[in-house]
Write an enzyme that holds these catalytic residues in place. Structure first.
Site, mmCIF file in Angstrom:
data_model
loop_
_atom_site.group_PDB
_atom_site.id
_atom_site.type_symbol
_atom_site.label_atom_id
_atom_site.label_comp_id
_atom_site.label_asym_id
_atom_site.label_seq_id
_atom_site.Cartn_x
_atom_site.Cartn_y
_atom_site.Cartn_z
ATOM 1 N N SER A 114 40.862 -36.743 57.566
ATOM 2 C CA SER A 114 41.879 -37.224 58.510
ATOM 3 C C SER A 114 42.369 -36.067 59.375
ATOM 4 O O SER A 114 42.744 -36.268 60.528
ATOM 5 C CB SER A 114 43.043 -37.854 57.748
ATOM 6 O OG SER A 114 43.637 -36.900 56.891
ATOM 7 N N SER A 115 42.341 -34.857 58.833
ATOM 8 C CA SER A 115 42.830 -33.711 59.617
ATOM 9 C C SER A 115 41.908 -33.423 60.802
ATOM 10 O O SER A 115 42.371 -33.223 61.923
ATOM 11 C CB SER A 115 43.003 -32.483 58.730
ATOM 12 O OG SER A 115 41.792 -32.140 58.116
ATOM 13 N N GLU A 127 27.988 -30.013 49.663
ATOM 14 C CA GLU A 127 29.431 -29.802 49.487
ATOM 15 C C GLU A 127 29.731 -28.334 49.227
ATOM 16 O O GLU A 127 29.070 -27.695 48.386
ATOM 17 C CB GLU A 127 29.913 -30.653 48.310
ATOM 18 C CG GLU A 127 31.111 -31.501 48.602
ATOM 19 C CD GLU A 127 30.915 -32.509 49.726
ATOM 20 O OE1 GLU A 127 31.291 -32.201 50.879
ATOM 21 O OE2 GLU A 127 30.398 -33.596 49.453
ATOM 22 N N TYR A 150 40.593 -24.838 46.675
ATOM 23 C CA TYR A 150 39.523 -24.690 47.661
ATOM 24 C C TYR A 150 39.316 -23.204 47.981
ATOM 25 O O TYR A 150 38.196 -22.690 47.965
ATOM 26 C CB TYR A 150 39.905 -25.462 48.932
ATOM 27 C CG TYR A 150 38.820 -25.500 49.994
ATOM 28 C CD1 TYR A 150 37.962 -26.585 50.084
ATOM 29 C CD2 TYR A 150 38.669 -24.455 50.899
ATOM 30 C CE1 TYR A 150 36.974 -26.630 51.064
ATOM 31 C CE2 TYR A 150 37.691 -24.487 51.873
ATOM 32 C CZ TYR A 150 36.846 -25.577 51.949
ATOM 33 O OH TYR A 150 35.873 -25.619 52.906
ATOM 34 N N ALA A 203 42.313 -38.325 51.389
ATOM 35 C CA ALA A 203 41.236 -39.046 50.709
ATOM 36 C C ALA A 203 39.904 -38.300 50.771
ATOM 37 O O ALA A 203 38.873 -38.829 50.364
ATOM 38 C CB ALA A 203 41.070 -40.433 51.334
ATOM 39 N N GLY A 204 39.913 -37.068 51.270
ATOM 40 C CA GLY A 204 38.656 -36.326 51.396
ATOM 41 C C GLY A 204 37.777 -36.880 52.500
ATOM 42 O O GLY A 204 36.564 -36.709 52.491
ATOM 43 N N ASP A 241 33.724 -30.694 59.117
ATOM 44 C CA ASP A 241 34.450 -31.910 59.472
ATOM 45 C C ASP A 241 34.649 -32.020 60.984
ATOM 46 O O ASP A 241 34.455 -33.081 61.581
ATOM 47 C CB ASP A 241 35.819 -31.927 58.765
ATOM 48 C CG ASP A 241 35.687 -31.660 57.285
ATOM 49 O OD1 ASP A 241 34.581 -31.818 56.751
ATOM 50 O OD2 ASP A 241 36.692 -31.275 56.661
ATOM 51 N N THR A 295 29.061 -25.999 51.071
ATOM 52 C CA THR A 295 27.942 -25.184 51.569
ATOM 53 C C THR A 295 28.217 -24.679 52.983
ATOM 54 O O THR A 295 27.615 -23.708 53.409
ATOM 55 C CB THR A 295 26.645 -26.010 51.573
ATOM 56 O OG1 THR A 295 26.904 -27.262 52.220
ATOM 57 C CG2 THR A 295 26.159 -26.283 50.158
ATOM 58 N N ASP A 296 29.138 -25.340 53.724
ATOM 59 C CA ASP A 296 29.318 -24.948 55.141
ATOM 60 C C ASP A 296 29.805 -23.504 55.270
ATOM 61 O O ASP A 296 29.279 -22.729 56.064
ATOM 62 C CB ASP A 296 30.203 -25.951 55.922
ATOM 63 C CG ASP A 296 31.580 -26.231 55.342
ATOM 64 O OD1 ASP A 296 31.908 -25.715 54.251
ATOM 65 O OD2 ASP A 296 32.343 -26.981 56.003
HETATM 66 C C1 GLA Z 1 36.439 -29.887 53.212
HETATM 67 C C2 GLA Z 1 36.304 -28.807 54.257
HETATM 68 C C3 GLA Z 1 34.863 -28.656 54.723
HETATM 69 C C4 GLA Z 1 33.900 -28.528 53.536
HETATM 70 C C5 GLA Z 1 34.199 -29.599 52.488
HETATM 71 C C6 GLA Z 1 33.393 -29.415 51.230
HETATM 72 O O1 GLA Z 1 36.172 -31.131 53.783
HETATM 73 O O2 GLA Z 1 37.122 -29.095 55.380
HETATM 74 O O3 GLA Z 1 34.768 -27.546 55.596
HETATM 75 O O4 GLA Z 1 33.922 -27.243 52.996
HETATM 76 O O5 GLA Z 1 35.554 -29.635 52.134
HETATM 77 O O6 GLA Z 1 32.056 -29.626 51.469
#
Ligand code: GLA
Length: 387
Positions: free
Chosen positions: A136-137, A43, A231, A132-133, A181, A45-46
């Site tokens: 969806s985007s 999480e 974020y 909801a994490g 994502d 880390t991307d």
């Molecule tokens: C969101 C962002 C991703 C990633 C996560 C956290 O989903 O869109 O790029 O940074 O948070 O791991």
């Protein structure tokens, strides 16, 4: 107890086509489909050139499309009251307010990449819970993108699709996200997680043999937004840490490097990232060995790191993780960007019902909003739906 079902793909295809006819008076010429995702581990880390291990959900967004010859772009959603419309030439960063930016942003980004996307009517319908994490985007961006590429007769332009979806989100919508994502929404494959390395930009499917376990997602229904500052400030702290250490990204930093940082907050943020990248590798090893006890320790360490060092958890997420483990999950952690959203748990099949009930009961006791649950059966990435 509420379980959000992904719905029957054939029925969803028919209903998005019918809704398109209702909205625009003609049938669509193509329908694209792209899934939401749940991240198993890795999480924040991307955007630090690290590793992630997401899974594409069976819950997806469907985008029906038909080209227009007058340069108008119209976007409607079965989940939103207000449709949006504008001219092709007006699209760009800052030009589209709200949800429609994710769809119209992809039209703009594909044109920026040299694809001659015409004016278009779009209608979307989604089974991915919003806020909801669960991305969806990205599901919206990638379903629209694959439909547009199909309108143009462009086959299998996976990287172009990922890149356009990322530009729509980061430049048009203005969410400073990292690309996980959109990558899994396109490259996810049934029965696997996707190990993505954001240093080399290579990815590989990791077979998920859950042997008698279910990936259970609990949406706390504490809504999160990636554009509201939390974020972005985490990302800025990570960049500050890398700059201080004189490395391009935290991927090049070791644990002893980050432990020497003097700014206490920046040190904790960077410690999360460096340890989390290692936990992705450890998770792949534990999954391959079917070592559930080890997976439980890794998920627990990941959750603590996000709660205490990265500070992106909330009481509802902490509760759902703790109660899931008490009720029989072998591993649980919060997942996604944080500040609300969902947790993910690995639960022996025969304990799934008990875990859902225990979490629901704990939420009542705490006075939290009722959560909803999803079974995250590892599914395929974006496709054009033919029938
Ligand atoms: C969101 C962002 C991703 C990633 C996560 C956290 O989903 O869109 O790029 O940074 O948070 O791991």
């Amino acid at each position: 107890m509420t379980l959000v079902e992904p719905g029957d793909p054939a029925a969803l295809f028919e209903s998005v086509r019918a809704a398109f006819v209702d909205q625009y008076g003609e049938p669509p010429t193509t329908v694209g489909r792209a899934p939401g995702r749940v991240n198993l581990i890795g999480e924040h880390t991307d955007y630090n050139a690290g590793l992630v291990l997401p899974v594409a959900l069976p819950h997806a967004t469907y985008a029906a499309a038909r080209a227009r010859d007058d340069g108008l772009v119209r976007v409607a959603s079965r989940q939103q009251d207000e449709p949006w419309e504008g001219e092709l030439g007006e699209l760009g960063p800052g030009s589209v307010e709200g949800w429609a930016g994710y769809a119209a942003g992809v039209v703009w980004a594909l044109r920026e990449a040299g694809y001659d996307v015409p004016g278009v009517d779009l209608l979307v319908d989604s089974r991915v819970p919003v806020g909801a994490g669960l991305s969806s985007s990205a599901a919206l961006e990638c379903s629209v993108g694959i439909a547009l590429l199909d309108l143009l007769g462009v086959p299998a332009a996976e990287q172009a699709l990922i890149d356009a979806a990322i530009r729509a989100e980061t430049e048009v919508v203005g969410a400073p996200t990292g690309g996980m994502d959109q990558t899994v929404a396109v490259l996810g494959a049934a029965g696997t997680a996707l190990l993505i390395d954001f240093d080399t930009h290579e990815s590989q499917p990791v077979p998920l043999d859950l042997s008698g376990h279910t990936l259970l997602v609990t949406d706390t229904r504490v809504s999160h937004a990636l554009t509201d500052g939390g974020y972005g400030s985490r990302r800025a702290d990570c960049e500050a840490a890398a700059a201080k250490l004189g490395v391009p990204t935290l991927r090049q930093a070791s644990l002893s490097d980050v432990e020497a940082l003097t700014d206490e907050r920046v040190r904790r943020r960077a410690t999360h990232v460096v340890t989390e990248i290692q936990r992705v590798t450890d998770t792949v090893t534990a999954l391959a060995a079917g070592d559930w006890a080890e997976l439980g320790r890794i998920f627990d360490a990941s959750h603590r790191s996000m709660r205490d060092d990265f500070e992106i958890s909330c009481p509802e997420l902490d509760c759902s993780v703790a109660v899931a483990v008490q009720a029989g999950a072998v591993a649980a952690r919060m997942t996604g960007g944080g500040f609300g959203g969902s947790s993910v748990a690995v639960v022996p099949d025969e304990r799934v019902e008990a875990v859902m009930r225990a979490v629901d009961a704990a939420f009542v006791l705490e006075g939290f909003r009722s959560p909803v649950h999803l079974r995250a059966v590892p599914s395929a990435g974006a496709t054009v739906v033919r029938s």
